[in-house]
Design an enzyme around this catalytic site. Structure first.
Site, PDB file in Angstrom:
ATOM      1  N   PHE A 115     -43.568 -12.216 -18.597  1.00 28.91           N
ATOM      2  CA  PHE A 115     -42.795 -11.537 -17.694  1.00 28.91           C
ATOM      3  C   PHE A 115     -44.014 -10.277 -17.754  1.00 28.91           C
ATOM      4  O   PHE A 115     -43.917  -9.409 -16.928  1.00 28.91           O
ATOM      5  CB  PHE A 115     -41.203 -10.842 -17.995  1.00 28.91           C
ATOM      6  CG  PHE A 115     -41.166 -10.395 -19.571  1.00 28.91           C
ATOM      7  CD1 PHE A 115     -40.977  -8.596 -19.144  1.00 28.91           C
ATOM      8  CD2 PHE A 115     -41.537 -10.462 -20.385  1.00 28.91           C
ATOM      9  CE1 PHE A 115     -40.680  -7.636 -20.088  1.00 28.91           C
ATOM     10  CE2 PHE A 115     -41.024  -9.227 -21.147  1.00 28.91           C
ATOM     11  CZ  PHE A 115     -40.521  -8.415 -21.165  1.00 28.91           C
ATOM     12  N   LYS A 116     -44.475 -10.233 -19.254  1.00 24.25           N
ATOM     13  CA  LYS A 116     -45.520  -8.946 -19.207  1.00 24.25           C
ATOM     14  C   LYS A 116     -46.427  -8.272 -17.692  1.00 24.25           C
ATOM     15  O   LYS A 116     -47.089  -7.697 -17.514  1.00 24.25           O
ATOM     16  CB  LYS A 116     -45.751  -8.748 -20.698  1.00 24.25           C
ATOM     17  CG  LYS A 116     -44.590  -8.839 -22.283  1.00 24.25           C
ATOM     18  CD  LYS A 116     -44.170  -7.875 -21.549  1.00 24.25           C
ATOM     19  CE  LYS A 116     -42.820  -7.652 -22.315  1.00 24.25           C
ATOM     20  NZ  LYS A 116     -43.142  -7.333 -24.100  1.00 24.25           N
ATOM     21  N   ASP A 117     -46.817  -9.756 -17.876  1.00 24.67           N
ATOM     22  CA  ASP A 117     -47.763 -10.162 -15.992  1.00 24.67           C
ATOM     23  C   ASP A 117     -47.428  -9.208 -15.193  1.00 24.67           C
ATOM     24  O   ASP A 117     -48.627  -8.902 -14.356  1.00 24.67           O
ATOM     25  CB  ASP A 117     -48.071 -11.601 -16.096  1.00 24.67           C
ATOM     26  CG  ASP A 117     -48.995 -12.236 -16.816  1.00 24.67           C
ATOM     27  OD1 ASP A 117     -49.597 -11.702 -17.512  1.00 24.67           O
ATOM     28  OD2 ASP A 117     -48.380 -13.608 -17.468  1.00 24.67           O
TER      29      ASP A 117
END
Length: 507
Positions: A115-117
């Protein structure tokens, strides 16, 4: 729209300055002076928009010193062009278990399968434009402490970006083998990766100390370099996360899953550093119809205890778990929540943070705890329950999830039983591809699991057993060459940073 520091509300900077600087000089975190508000009529409009259009609309309300054209350019550069599967950054999968309506918000379809993308594909574009706005000709040295996913996503986002260098620190024994390989094979001429002897909290504390070290700052200044951050302490990292909560709700509206105007949803977030669920809290305050924010932790349940008792106490055993991105005992973004709940009382926040630094604990006032109970439900589960949840979801729903998402599902079941609330539509944040944690996921779903198999043999076996495709970024890792194998003690992190900056000096 200006930004204040949680530890000195008298400080006021532009969004460009806040993003460029990352953290305030006295150690506080930047927060907006006010939150914009979205009406139900706005949601009706947004339900017909693409993800990029929704992002432009929400970011524009916070970035008043950016032009509409600049924001649009940043957003399109981040989310289109094949970086995300089918240019759909945040799709939803629907699971039904009895009366429960669970919507898994899949945030792992980007280049690093986590999810950090969602934020770190956007942050480099915001940062480079911010540097120009504050008329800085300095090179930005991005410091990152990671519990696994932020490091790779930041490296991928900033690789070969002009005017930047990036240094990532991760705990040597505190990330999954796949997360470690993702970081240590990273391409790019401006990237550097270093493991540390310690856990994530050691890495995060070390980075904060480097940020506020006057001697290191002086040396960087002499060499035309300034610090910035890609951790969620940087407002430019946190802001994009607000978008996907609005987007998820709008998708449910568009698909007919929201039955009436203003129908509320629950949001369940597996979190360690509190950034992801803080973004959901901001979305709620901005007008998103949210009933309960459900905070899911693993065995490192410091957040569960705090949200239930009002006592934050990091003086406890640290557990290395199969959900390593949540193996955290000092949750940085909690400071932003408390600043908001105290009515922007920076003196009180500074006092609590000083107590945390000196004694490892603090206790909030009863009125603050009462507000927290109104907003949040908190629960946790251990590794055994996490594996059992992965197995149950796969067997009953034919859906394969990772170890962090499983923690969220497990805690949601705890909430539904405790609060007798099975019918409220519930968005569960799915934070990573199961293939990033192939060992644990395979162990949960297959009787053929072999502990002595290589990581990539386990990836292949997981695909064969479940019939699910291996994400391309994971499949390509096996052939990549390891570039970084440095390990340092936590008190040598400053020297590692100066080496990345090309400065010969012993701190």
């Amino acid at each position: 729209m200006n930004y204040h520091s949680t530890r000195n509300s008298g400080i006021s900077v532009s969004s460009a300055q806040a993003i460029s600087q990352g953290i305030s000089k006295e150690g506080g975190l930047f927060v907006p002076e006010k939150l914009p508000h979205f009406l139900y009529s706005d949601l009706l409009e947004l339900q017909h928009c693409s993800y990029t259009e929704r992002a432009v609309r929400i970011l524009s309300a916070f970035l008043s010193d950016f032009t509409a054209e600049e924001i649009t350019e940043c957003v399109k550069s981040a989310y289109t062009g094949g970086k995300f599967d089918q240019d759909m950054p945040a799709p939803i999968s629907y699971l039904q278990n009895g009366k429960m309506n669970m919507y898994l918000l899949e945030l792992w379809h980007g280049p690093t399968c986590a999810f950090k993308d969602m934020a770190l594909q956007l942050l480099p574009h915001l940062l480079t434009k911010s540097l120009k706005k504050i008329q800085s000709s300095k090179t930005a040295l991005i410091l990152v402490a990671t519990s696994g996913d932020t490091g790779k996503a930041a490296l991928e986002g900033f690789k070969d970006v002009d005017g930047t260098r990036i240094q990532v620190f991760y705990p040597e024994n505190g990330v999954s083998p796949m997360q470690k390989r993702q970081m240590n094979t990273q391409e790019g001429s401006n990237v550097s990766v270093c493991a540390i002897e310690g856990n994530f909290d050691d890495a995060q504390t070390g980075v904060k100390k480097i940020f506020t070290n006057p001697e290191i700052s002086r040396l960087l200044e002499q060499n035309g370099i300034m610090f910035s951050s890609a951790n969620s302490i940087n407002w430019g990292r946190l802001l994009p996360q607000i978008v996907y909560y609005f987007s998820a709700y709008c998708d449910l509206m568009a698909n007919g899953e929201i039955d009436y105007e203003g129908e509320k949803v629950n949001i369940v977030v597996p979190t360690g550093n509190f950034g992801n669920i803080l973004a959901a809290y901001y979305a709620k305050k901005m007008g998103l119809p949210v009933k309960k924010l459900i905070c899911a932790s693993n065995a490192n349940n410091v957040l569960t205890d705090f949200l239930n008792t009002g006592v934050y106490d990091r003086n406890r055993d640290f557990h290395t778990t199969i959900s390593p991105s949540m193996d955290i005992l000092v949750s940085s973004n909690l400071e932003r929540l408390l600043y908001d709940l105290t009515g922007n009382n920076s003196e009180k926040i500074t006092g609590w943070m000083n107590e945390l630094s000196s004694s490892g604990r603090y206790k909030v006032d009863e009125d603050i705890l009462s507000q927290i109970h109104e907003l949040f439900y908190a629960g946790f589960c251990d590794d055994a329950a996490t594996k059992e949840t992965i197995k149950e979801i796969y067997q009953t729903e034919n859906y394969l999830c990772d170890t962090h998402t499983a923690v969220a599902v497990n805690v949601y079941h705890q909430y539904a039983e405790a609060e007798q609330d099975e019918e409220t539509p519930t968005i569960i944040v799915s934070t990573a591809s199961p293939y990033k944690f192939a060992d644990s996921v395979l162990n949960a779903v297959s009787s053929e699991y072999r502990a002595d198999a290589s990581e990539f043999e386990k990836v292949q076996e997981l695909s064969a057993v479940t019939g699910t495709p291996i994400p391309t970024p994971i499949a390509e890792l096996e052939a990549k060459k390891v570039r970084f194998d440095t390990i340092c003690s936590k008190d040598k992190m400053g020297e590692a940073v100066l080496k990345t900056a090309g400065i010969k000096y012993t701190v």
